[in-house]
Design a protein around this motif. Structure first.
Motif, mmCIF file in Angstrom:
data_model
loop_
_atom_site.group_PDB
_atom_site.id
_atom_site.type_symbol
_atom_site.label_atom_id
_atom_site.label_comp_id
_atom_site.label_asym_id
_atom_site.label_seq_id
_atom_site.Cartn_x
_atom_site.Cartn_y
_atom_site.Cartn_z
ATOM 1 N N GLY A 179 26.899 41.402 40.536
ATOM 2 C CA GLY A 179 27.877 41.676 39.474
ATOM 3 C C GLY A 179 29.325 41.455 39.864
ATOM 4 O O GLY A 179 30.221 42.171 39.416
ATOM 5 N N LYS A 180 29.562 40.452 40.694
ATOM 6 C CA LYS A 180 30.918 40.129 41.125
ATOM 7 C C LYS A 180 31.849 39.797 39.947
ATOM 8 O O LYS A 180 33.028 40.153 39.960
ATOM 9 C CB LYS A 180 30.847 38.937 42.086
ATOM 10 N N GLU A 181 31.279 39.128 38.926
ATOM 11 C CA GLU A 181 32.095 38.645 37.805
ATOM 12 C C GLU A 181 32.852 39.785 37.110
ATOM 13 O O GLU A 181 34.051 39.675 36.841
ATOM 14 C CB GLU A 181 31.168 37.931 36.802
ATOM 15 N N ALA A 182 32.149 40.898 36.864
ATOM 16 C CA ALA A 182 32.782 42.040 36.190
ATOM 17 C C ALA A 182 33.899 42.617 37.047
ATOM 18 O O ALA A 182 34.947 43.026 36.532
ATOM 19 C CB ALA A 182 31.733 43.112 35.905
ATOM 20 N N ILE A 183 33.680 42.636 38.346
ATOM 21 C CA ILE A 183 34.698 43.160 39.272
ATOM 22 C C ILE A 183 35.917 42.227 39.266
ATOM 23 O O ILE A 183 37.066 42.683 39.249
ATOM 24 C CB ILE A 183 34.126 43.286 40.708
ATOM 25 N N ALA A 184 35.635 40.916 39.267
ATOM 26 C CA ALA A 184 36.726 39.931 39.252
ATOM 27 C C ALA A 184 37.582 40.106 38.003
ATOM 28 O O ALA A 184 38.811 40.123 38.072
ATOM 29 C CB ALA A 184 36.147 38.522 39.320
ATOM 30 N N ASN A 185 36.923 40.275 36.860
ATOM 31 C CA ASN A 185 37.668 40.470 35.604
ATOM 32 C C ASN A 185 38.517 41.728 35.660
ATOM 33 O O ASN A 185 39.672 41.729 35.232
ATOM 34 C CB ASN A 185 36.691 40.566 34.420
ATOM 35 N N THR A 186 37.924 42.808 36.169
ATOM 36 C CA THR A 186 38.658 44.070 36.258
ATOM 37 C C THR A 186 39.896 43.910 37.133
ATOM 38 O O THR A 186 40.994 44.342 36.761
ATOM 39 C CB THR A 186 37.752 45.174 36.853
ATOM 40 N N LEU A 187 39.719 43.276 38.295
ATOM 41 C CA LEU A 187 40.847 43.095 39.215
ATOM 42 C C LEU A 187 41.963 42.281 38.554
ATOM 43 O O LEU A 187 43.139 42.630 38.638
ATOM 44 C CB LEU A 187 40.376 42.402 40.496
ATOM 45 N N GLU A 188 41.576 41.194 37.889
ATOM 46 C CA GLU A 188 42.583 40.340 37.246
ATOM 47 C C GLU A 188 43.355 41.104 36.168
ATOM 48 O O GLU A 188 44.572 40.994 36.072
ATOM 49 C CB GLU A 188 41.917 39.103 36.625
ATOM 50 N N LYS A 189 42.615 41.895 35.394
ATOM 51 C CA LYS A 189 43.269 42.625 34.309
ATOM 52 C C LYS A 189 44.145 43.746 34.836
ATOM 53 O O LYS A 189 45.261 43.950 34.362
ATOM 54 C CB LYS A 189 42.222 43.174 33.341
ATOM 55 N N GLU A 190 43.645 44.486 35.813
ATOM 56 C CA GLU A 190 44.407 45.623 36.336
ATOM 57 C C GLU A 190 45.671 45.164 37.059
ATOM 58 O O GLU A 190 46.725 45.769 36.931
ATOM 59 C CB GLU A 190 43.539 46.464 37.284
ATOM 60 N N LEU A 191 45.535 44.104 37.841
ATOM 61 C CA LEU A 191 46.695 43.642 38.616
ATOM 62 C C LEU A 191 47.554 42.658 37.810
ATOM 63 O O LEU A 191 48.660 42.312 38.217
ATOM 64 C CB LEU A 191 46.224 42.983 39.920
ATOM 65 N N GLN A 192 47.003 42.198 36.699
ATOM 66 C CA GLN A 192 47.683 41.240 35.814
ATOM 67 C C GLN A 192 48.078 39.953 36.542
ATOM 68 O O GLN A 192 49.166 39.408 36.333
ATOM 69 C CB GLN A 192 48.902 41.897 35.163
ATOM 70 N N ILE A 193 47.196 39.525 37.411
ATOM 71 C CA ILE A 193 47.358 38.218 38.059
ATOM 72 C C ILE A 193 45.991 37.542 38.126
ATOM 73 O O ILE A 193 44.965 38.192 37.981
ATOM 74 C CB ILE A 193 47.930 38.320 39.503
ATOM 75 N N LYS A 194 46.015 36.239 38.362
ATOM 76 C CA LYS A 194 44.764 35.495 38.546
ATOM 77 C C LYS A 194 44.458 35.424 40.048
ATOM 78 O O LYS A 194 45.340 35.683 40.884
ATOM 79 C CB LYS A 194 44.925 34.066 37.996
#
Lengths: 157, 390
Positions: free
Chosen positions: A92-107
């Protein structure tokens, strides 16, 4: 870069060559220390290391750019490295990646404007039995869920 | 997390006097004990450890080196992390024993950068060993002196290849060397050097304590002893398990309570994909060889996604030094993307399988020689499934 900063960096590198030795074998430990302390290895640092080890600056540049944990460009104080390899991917890496991008507001590949976080993918970090997993600097976090990621990021704020 | 299912060798607590025993015997006897045990390299390549030590021992040089390869980067492998964390004594004393056997004065532990959090603990352990005279000058009152330095990697998978690792220790880019000459003759700074896996040193320690005869009772005739497996993926109990060589894949699946398993990737990204029909095959150097990685896929998994992940890994981690590996891996990955976009013929995939076989022959080091393995084996068993799903 100010002259006084340059001098300070030179002194720092001189100290490192004293503790690790000024032979070629010391190059990687010296680079790792500079990376750890300054978040990157600047052109000036590379030239000074080359001068003190008596090798060509291109040799230093070649080594810095070879290793993924060394960088020529400044990075955030905290480097978030999410494992992208197979078991973490399946877990489930994808969900974690999305969360990180949204929380930190960077790609991925970017650094926050306050230079606090850099977000990167990395390859297998040997936490396959507890994936998805990530490193923040040298600390490891396992069995990640979106809500756990938020808790972890809060701790660093 | 401890080793689950400790079977034989890692269950023994009676290994206190291994170092003393080794140092009070003749170095060549230590080498012979390891040779007789049939121990083969635990990193995956399976080169006989005793032979490696013997070659290094017989090389003439005024300096020799021991390197412990803790650059555990193979996807799905984490046994060395647990050995370093919880069986530190076995690993470091194993290195001292190896040093004594080949006549080396210095050892390096090459620890991958990702495991930096173990650095302080390991450094403290070395200090303790020096205080207890198990490391440093005149170890345990003998004439033998040996010290260990920990060096960190910086995130490069290819440095797990022994000659690339040596290049990295010397302060260079981690690019593999031409072999021969082998490190046992021309290694670190041109001196004879043995590079062994973390597990190999730990096992060597146990063999010295318990004897070759005891050890070779376990396993098969060609693969003696036991193997630590790092098991992950679709199962209830992932973790590190110790099993004797010759254990079948299906027994391993029972051990970790895996259900509805479609395939098992043995040996990590550079290993082979074993489909259900072949679950009676065994983990052994003569059958399915592995450095320890076992990744389980259940029926719901898309093998194309799995294979894409492996090929992305190799495209990133190829050092770029030789053409077959640098270009070949990119071509294999592009083929997979074509399949994903429904723009690929089966005959083109067969051409790519041939390309993979060329890469196995033509690449300079183990990375490029083994990177087509998952492509070839997954296509061999699952091409119909992959193509019919799209």
């Amino acid at each position: 870069m100010l002259v006084s900063e340059k001098n300070a960096l030179t002194i720092e590198i001189e100290d490192l060559t004293k503790s690790f030795g000024d032979q070629r074998e010391s190059l990687l430990p010296i680079l790792q220390e500079i990376q750890l302390k300054h978040g990157h290895i600047s052109d000036f640092a590379q030239q000074e290391i080359a001068r003190l080890l008596d090798i060509h600056p291109v040799e230093v540049y070649g080594v810095v750019t070879f290793y993924s944990f060394l960088s020529t460009e400044p990075k955030g104080r905290l480097i978030v490295r999410l494992c992208q390899t197979i078991t973490c991917d399946l877990a489930g890496k994808e969900a974690i990646a999305n969360t990180l991008e949204k929380e930190l507001q960077i790609k991925f590949g970017e650094t926050t404007p306050d230079k606090k976080f850099t977000l990167e993918y990395c390859n297998c970090i040997g936490m396959c039995d507890q994936g998805p997993a990530m490193l923040i600097n040298e600390q490891v976090f396992t069995k990640l869920t979106p809500s756990k990621v938020i808790e972890i990021l809060k701790k660093f704020n | 997390m401890p080793i689950l299912n400790k079977l034989v060798i890692f269950d023994e607590n009676n290994i206190e006097d291994s170092l003393k025993k080794a140092i009070s015997s003749e170095p060549q006897d230590v080498v012979m004990e390891i040779r007789e045990s049939g121990l083969k390299g635990r990193g995956g390549a399976g080169f006989p450890t005793g032979t490696k030590w013997l070659l290094a021992r017989s090389a003439h040089a005024d300096k020799k080196f021991v390197v412990c390869n803790a650059d555990e980067g193979e996807p799905g492998t984490f046994k060395d992390r647990i050995l370093l964390d919880e069986y530190t004594k076995l690993v470091f004393e194993g290195m001292v024993i190896a040093g004594y056997a080949i006549g080396a004065q210095k050892g390096f532990l090459y620890l991958r950068g990702e495991y930096r959090y173990l650095f302080d603990k390991l450094t403290k352990y070395l200090e303790q060993m020096r205080k207890e005279n198990r490391l440093g000058n005149n170890i345990l009152g003998s004439n033998y002196s040996f010290d260990i330095e920990i060096r960190l990697g910086s995130g490069a998978y290819v440095c797990g290849e022994e000659s690339a690792l040596i290049e990295s220790l010397e302060g260079h880019r981690g690019e593999a060397r031409n072999r021969p000459p082998y490190p046992v003759n021309t290694g670190y700074l041109g001196y004879p050097t043995i590079v062994n896996n973390v597990e190999t040193f730990a096992v060597a320690h146990i063999i010295v304590a318990k004897g070759a005869e005891w050890y070779s009772k376990y396993g098969t005739s060609k693969s003696t002893g036991t193997k630590l497996l790092s098991i992950s993926g679709d199962c209830k109990k992932p973790g590190v398990y110790e099993v004797p060589f010759g254990t079948t894949i299906s027994d391993i699946l029972k051990l970790v309570e895996a259900e509805n398993t479609k395939a098992v990737q043995v040996g990590g990204a550079s290993g082979f994909c074993i489909p259900k029909a072949e679950f009676d095959r065994t983990v052994a150097f003569e059958d399915v060889s592995t450095g320890g990685s076992v990744i389980i896929f259940n029926e719901t998994r898309d093998m194309l996604q799995v294979l894409e992940n492996f090929m992305e890994f190799f495209v990133e981690e190829s050092c770029g030094q030789c053409t077959p590996c640098r270009i070949g891996n990119v071509k294999l990955l592009e083929g997979l993307m074509k399949i994903r976009n429904n723009d690929c013929s089966l005959s083109y995939i067969h051409e790519l399988v041939d390309l993979g076989r060329s890469m196995q022959i033509a690449s300079k080091c183990g990375l490029g020689q083994s990177s087509p393995n998952p492509f070839i084996s997954i296509m061999e068993h699952f091409e119909n499934e992959i193509f019919s799903q799209r």
